[in-house]
Design a protein around this motif. Structure first.
Motif, short mmCIF file in Angstrom:
data_model
loop_
_atom_site.label_atom_id
_atom_site.label_comp_id
_atom_site.label_asym_id
_atom_site.label_seq_id
_atom_site.Cartn_x
_atom_site.Cartn_y
_atom_site.Cartn_z
N ARG A 58 0.83 -1.20 0.00
CA ARG A 58 0.00 0.00 0.00
C ARG A 58 0.87 1.25 0.00
O ARG A 58 0.58 2.24 -0.68
N LEU A 59 1.95 1.22 0.76
CA LEU A 59 2.85 2.37 0.82
C LEU A 59 3.63 2.56 -0.47
O LEU A 59 4.17 3.64 -0.71
N GLU A 65 7.68 7.80 -1.44
CA GLU A 65 7.77 6.33 -1.37
C GLU A 65 9.23 5.88 -1.32
O GLU A 65 9.56 4.88 -0.69
N LYS A 66 10.10 6.63 -1.99
CA LYS A 66 11.52 6.28 -2.00
C LYS A 66 12.17 6.53 -0.64
O LYS A 66 13.26 6.02 -0.38
N LEU A 67 11.51 7.33 0.19
CA LEU A 67 12.07 7.69 1.49
C LEU A 67 11.45 6.89 2.63
O LEU A 67 11.69 7.18 3.80
N TRP A 96 7.38 9.08 9.24
CA TRP A 96 8.81 8.81 9.12
C TRP A 96 9.24 8.83 7.66
O TRP A 96 8.58 8.27 6.79
N ARG A 97 10.37 9.49 7.40
CA ARG A 97 10.97 9.49 6.07
C ARG A 97 12.48 9.42 6.22
O ARG A 97 13.06 10.05 7.11
N ALA A 98 13.12 8.69 5.32
CA ALA A 98 14.59 8.54 5.35
C ALA A 98 15.22 9.77 4.71
O ALA A 98 15.97 9.67 3.72
N GLU A 99 14.94 10.93 5.29
CA GLU A 99 15.48 12.19 4.79
C GLU A 99 16.97 12.29 5.10
O GLU A 99 17.48 11.63 6.01
#
Length: 437
Positions: free
Chosen positions: A51-52, A61-63, A126-129
């Protein structure tokens, strides 16, 4: 090597004063949104991996952070790495925004919800920033959304509710920049970009504030050199009209005449009609300190937007402090039929950074200074009496350096103190002194 006493990189601890400021802001935001008829919901912090990664979240989505399946065997891990497909190892992920969970929530509970559903959703994402000022790997979003209303009333409600929340937070000088994706597509058509190139062109235009008009044109030449030059001429004509938008003293009014004056003749009529009607409805409806302006260069990076888009600028922040738009096709991805939807999100972390907690916020906070050998039963009775009267009460043991103790308590938001003596029997016997003395 990571410092074991620090939080993970891109995430933060909050001291009591910071937490108090955040809770104060959350209380204001929730109170305003409830007053405007929105209802609060809660969704899990975790969603299914598929879903994500269904193409609804754009570049976010990439993060996303993925959660490995339980019981993965070493050979399966090695095979996934060798195949260059580590995604097959995950079945869950941390949510990267609140919109994807909301659309799933609506699809799950539609029969239990009103025909037009107005939701509040506030929580961490949450994001892989790459951590930097204003960008964190864990942060709070504060969203309101209206699902089921296809007309302009939904946008009007979102803008008026959000503008009141910003005003009550004390953020004077906010400018809500508005555009319509149909205007953007109309501009691209006018300049000669074929539909297949529109999404890529918008990604480049969205970099305008970072690389400037010349950088945008240069990058777009790789798609269509002639069309890029035509778009560059449009941007050059628009730029002077946008001057002053950030402090609310200039910019392009959200009116038909002002919008048409900066757009090529005949471009994106439907989008212009929509924004002109929105501007007319908002005339006189916004609180002091908040204004609304048209910005034909506003893109909003999420590809799921279908109509009106918003972004909030504030002179004290180098980045937007809010944004959103209409995403009519998104709910249908889960439900199997399209449902109109539009949302507005306050950038909570950036907003909180601009706030100062006003004096007198919350109940009166008092400190009771007691002797180490005092009667604890009596001390707790005094505290109970004061709490029942609506005070916030802190117990502090007397120290040799009372000046330092009182300075610390004052810094933590307490306003007065009293010494508990042997003859202090009730709260009425306490002699309070202001900590400001």
């Amino acid at each position: 090597m990571a410092n074991p006493v620090n939080p993970p990189r891109g995430m933060r601890d909050f001291l009591p004063a910071d937490k108090a400021r955040r809770e104060h802001a959350l209380g204001i935001i929730k109170g305003v949104y409830r007053a405007h008829g929105f209802d609060e919901i809660e969704t899990p912090t975790v969603e299914d991996y598929a879903r994500l990664h269904a193409g609804l979240g754009g570049d976010n989505e990439k993060l996303s952070f993925s959660i490995l399946k339980r019981g993965i065997k070493p050979e399966a891990l090695a095979a996934a790495v060798e195949a260059g497909n580590p995604e097959q190892l995950a079945d869950l992920g941390l949510r990267f925004d609140l919109t994807v969970p909301l659309t799933r929530f609506y699809a799950s509970h539609r029969a239990e919800l009103p025909p037009v559903f107005r939701s509040i959703q506030i929580g961490p994402v949450w994001r892989a920033e790459r951590p930097q000022k204003g960008r964190y790997r864990q942060f709070v979003q504060a969203d309101i959304d209206i699902i089921g209303e296809p007309g302009l009333l939904a946008e009007i409600e979102l803008v008026t509710a959000t503008s009141q929340a910003l005003a009550e937070l004390g953020l004077n000088g906010c400018v809500i920049r508005v555009n319509d994706r149909r205007i953007l597509f109309g501009l691209l058509d006018h300049c000669g970009f074929v539909p297949e190139t529109h999404d890529g062109a918008l990604i480049t235009i969205d970099k305008l504030d970072k690389i400037g008009a010349e950088g945008v044109v240069e990058e777009l030449r790789g798609i269509d050199a002639v069309a890029a030059e035509k778009l560059g001429a449009v941007l050059a004509a628009v730029e002077p009209a946008l001057a002053g938008t950030e402090d609310g003293t200039g910019g392009i009014p959200l009116s038909r005449d002002a919008i048409e004056a900066v757009l090529p003749a005949g471009a994106a009529t439907e989008g212009v009609e929509n924004l002109a009607a929105l501007g007319a409805a908002l005339e006189g409806a916004l609180p002091d300190g908040v204004s609304v302006r048209f910005d034909p260069t506003l893109v909003r990076g999420m590809g799921y937007y279908t109509g009106t888009i918003f972004e909030v600028a504030h002179p004290g922040s180098g980045s937007s402090v809010g944004g959103g738009g209409r995403y009519d096709g998104m709910v249908g991805r889960f439900l199997g039929q399209d449902v109109p939807a539009v949302g507005f999100s306050i950038g909570f972390e950036r907003v909180v950074d601009l706030l100062t907690l006003p004096e007198g916020t919350g109940p009166e906070a008092v400190a009771l200074v007691y002797e180490a050998d005092g009667d604890f039963t009596n001390l707790l009775t005094l505290k109970r009496e004061l709490v029942a009267r609506g005070h916030r009460v802190r117990l502090e043991k007397r120290q040799k350096n009372m000046k330092m103790l009182l300075a610390r308590v004052a810094a933590e938001g307490f306003t007065s103190f009293a010494a508990v003596r042997a003859d202090t029997k009730t709260a009425d016997d306490l002699e309070f002194r202001p900590l400001s003395d």
